[in-house]
Design a protein around this motif. Sequence first.
Motif, mmCIF file in Angstrom:
data_model
loop_
_atom_site.group_PDB
_atom_site.id
_atom_site.type_symbol
_atom_site.label_atom_id
_atom_site.label_comp_id
_atom_site.label_asym_id
_atom_site.label_seq_id
_atom_site.Cartn_x
_atom_site.Cartn_y
_atom_site.Cartn_z
ATOM 1 N N LEU A 72 -1.628 2.562 -7.042
ATOM 2 C CA LEU A 72 -2.930 2.136 -6.534
ATOM 3 C C LEU A 72 -4.047 3.012 -7.080
ATOM 4 C CD1 LEU A 72 -2.136 1.399 -2.778
ATOM 5 C CD2 LEU A 72 -2.498 -0.247 -4.615
ATOM 6 N N THR A 74 5.961 10.536 6.835
ATOM 7 C CA THR A 74 6.137 10.857 5.419
ATOM 8 C C THR A 74 7.453 11.585 5.153
ATOM 9 O OG1 THR A 74 4.845 12.895 5.707
ATOM 10 C CG2 THR A 74 3.667 10.955 4.931
ATOM 11 N N THR A 132 -0.992 10.307 0.628
ATOM 12 C CA THR A 132 -0.549 9.487 1.760
ATOM 13 C C THR A 132 -1.638 8.476 2.132
ATOM 14 O OG1 THR A 132 -1.471 10.928 3.487
ATOM 15 C CG2 THR A 132 0.747 11.453 2.658
ATOM 16 N N VAL A 133 -1.268 7.552 2.999
ATOM 17 C CA VAL A 133 -2.239 6.609 3.550
ATOM 18 C C VAL A 133 -1.835 6.313 4.990
ATOM 19 C CG1 VAL A 133 -0.986 4.579 2.684
ATOM 20 C CG2 VAL A 133 -3.424 4.397 3.239
ATOM 21 N N VAL A 139 -1.961 3.575 7.907
ATOM 22 C CA VAL A 139 -2.121 2.117 7.925
ATOM 23 C C VAL A 139 -1.904 1.577 9.339
ATOM 24 C CG1 VAL A 139 -1.440 -0.058 6.833
ATOM 25 C CG2 VAL A 139 -1.157 2.099 5.588
ATOM 26 N N SER A 151 1.542 6.947 -0.160
ATOM 27 C CA SER A 151 0.905 5.751 -0.693
ATOM 28 C C SER A 151 1.563 5.311 -1.991
ATOM 29 C CB SER A 151 -0.587 5.992 -0.917
ATOM 30 O OG SER A 151 -0.800 7.058 -1.813
ATOM 31 N N GLN A 152 1.356 4.045 -2.319
ATOM 32 C CA GLN A 152 1.878 3.470 -3.561
ATOM 33 C C GLN A 152 1.217 4.184 -4.746
ATOM 34 O OE1 GLN A 152 3.745 2.040 -6.168
ATOM 35 N NE2 GLN A 152 4.240 0.790 -4.362
ATOM 36 N N THR A 210 -6.174 12.845 0.720
ATOM 37 C CA THR A 210 -5.040 12.257 1.442
ATOM 38 C C THR A 210 -3.713 12.922 1.117
ATOM 39 O OG1 THR A 210 -4.581 10.644 -0.293
ATOM 40 C CG2 THR A 210 -6.205 10.015 1.406
ATOM 41 N N LEU A 231 0.800 -1.224 0.000
ATOM 42 C CA LEU A 231 0.000 0.000 0.000
ATOM 43 C C LEU A 231 0.831 1.272 0.000
ATOM 44 C CD1 LEU A 231 -2.854 -0.823 2.555
ATOM 45 C CD2 LEU A 231 -2.908 -1.027 0.060
ATOM 46 N N VAL A 232 2.079 1.193 0.462
ATOM 47 C CA VAL A 232 2.887 2.402 0.591
ATOM 48 C C VAL A 232 4.047 2.397 -0.398
ATOM 49 C CG1 VAL A 232 2.270 2.594 3.025
ATOM 50 C CG2 VAL A 232 4.416 1.469 2.393
ATOM 51 N N GLU A 233 4.576 3.596 -0.623
ATOM 52 C CA GLU A 233 5.670 3.763 -1.581
ATOM 53 C C GLU A 233 6.910 2.997 -1.131
ATOM 54 O OE1 GLU A 233 8.333 7.560 -2.954
ATOM 55 O OE2 GLU A 233 6.155 7.861 -2.753
#
Length: 224
Positions: free
Chosen positions: A108, A187, A118-119, A121, A104-105, A115, A78-80
């Motif tokens: 996706l 981040t 970003t995400v 989690v 975030s990736q 956001t 889910l993330v970069e």
Amino acid sequence: MSAVFDCRDADQVLTGMRHARQAIGRGELIVLPTDTVYGVGADAFSPAAVQRLLDAKGRGRQQPPPVLVANVAALTALVETVPEPVQRLVDEFWPGGLTIVLPSQPSLVWDLGETHGTVAVRMPDQRVALELLEETGPLAVSSANLTGEAAAVEIGDAERMLGDSIAVYLDHGPSGAGVASTIVDATSLVRPGGEDAKVRVLRDGAVSRSELARVLGDLLEEPA
């Protein structure tokens, strides 16, 4: 009409999990137990379901929900990237009451709200939640309450506030902690100009600042 299942009962938990999976598949909302407070969940990859979650809580798109995952592999999808200090946090506090914000990736296709790329989690430490997440994949999950009200620590609290906006309620008795997760923003460890990057606490909660400092040392930003 909402359905309520007592997941402490061996028969009801199987039926309840099946109904919850089906509800998620239809883009509907469920309430599930976690190790912190009860959460209202939706398919993280269905923009309509996420909007339904925000509407049920009375929140705007500027308050995007976190995403719950069943394992660390889901985080990496889910993330970069997962910086080494974040991996230390994951090793120490997951599953548990720590939510981590990362870029975030980019590949996706989803819409959690505003956001800014970003995400947030978290991997909860709760058997029913983890089993459900293994079957559904990542869920957008926010505390099961109306905005401005106290987070639900018992299923009845969630029912009173959210009513028939929820398709399935999964009851597992009072929440273990009754305290929302701590949220940290990592981040700056990923984005350019991060030589002096720090991990910032966005919300105090189940994991204390002293516990975070024990793992992060000088990388934890001092409170303002």
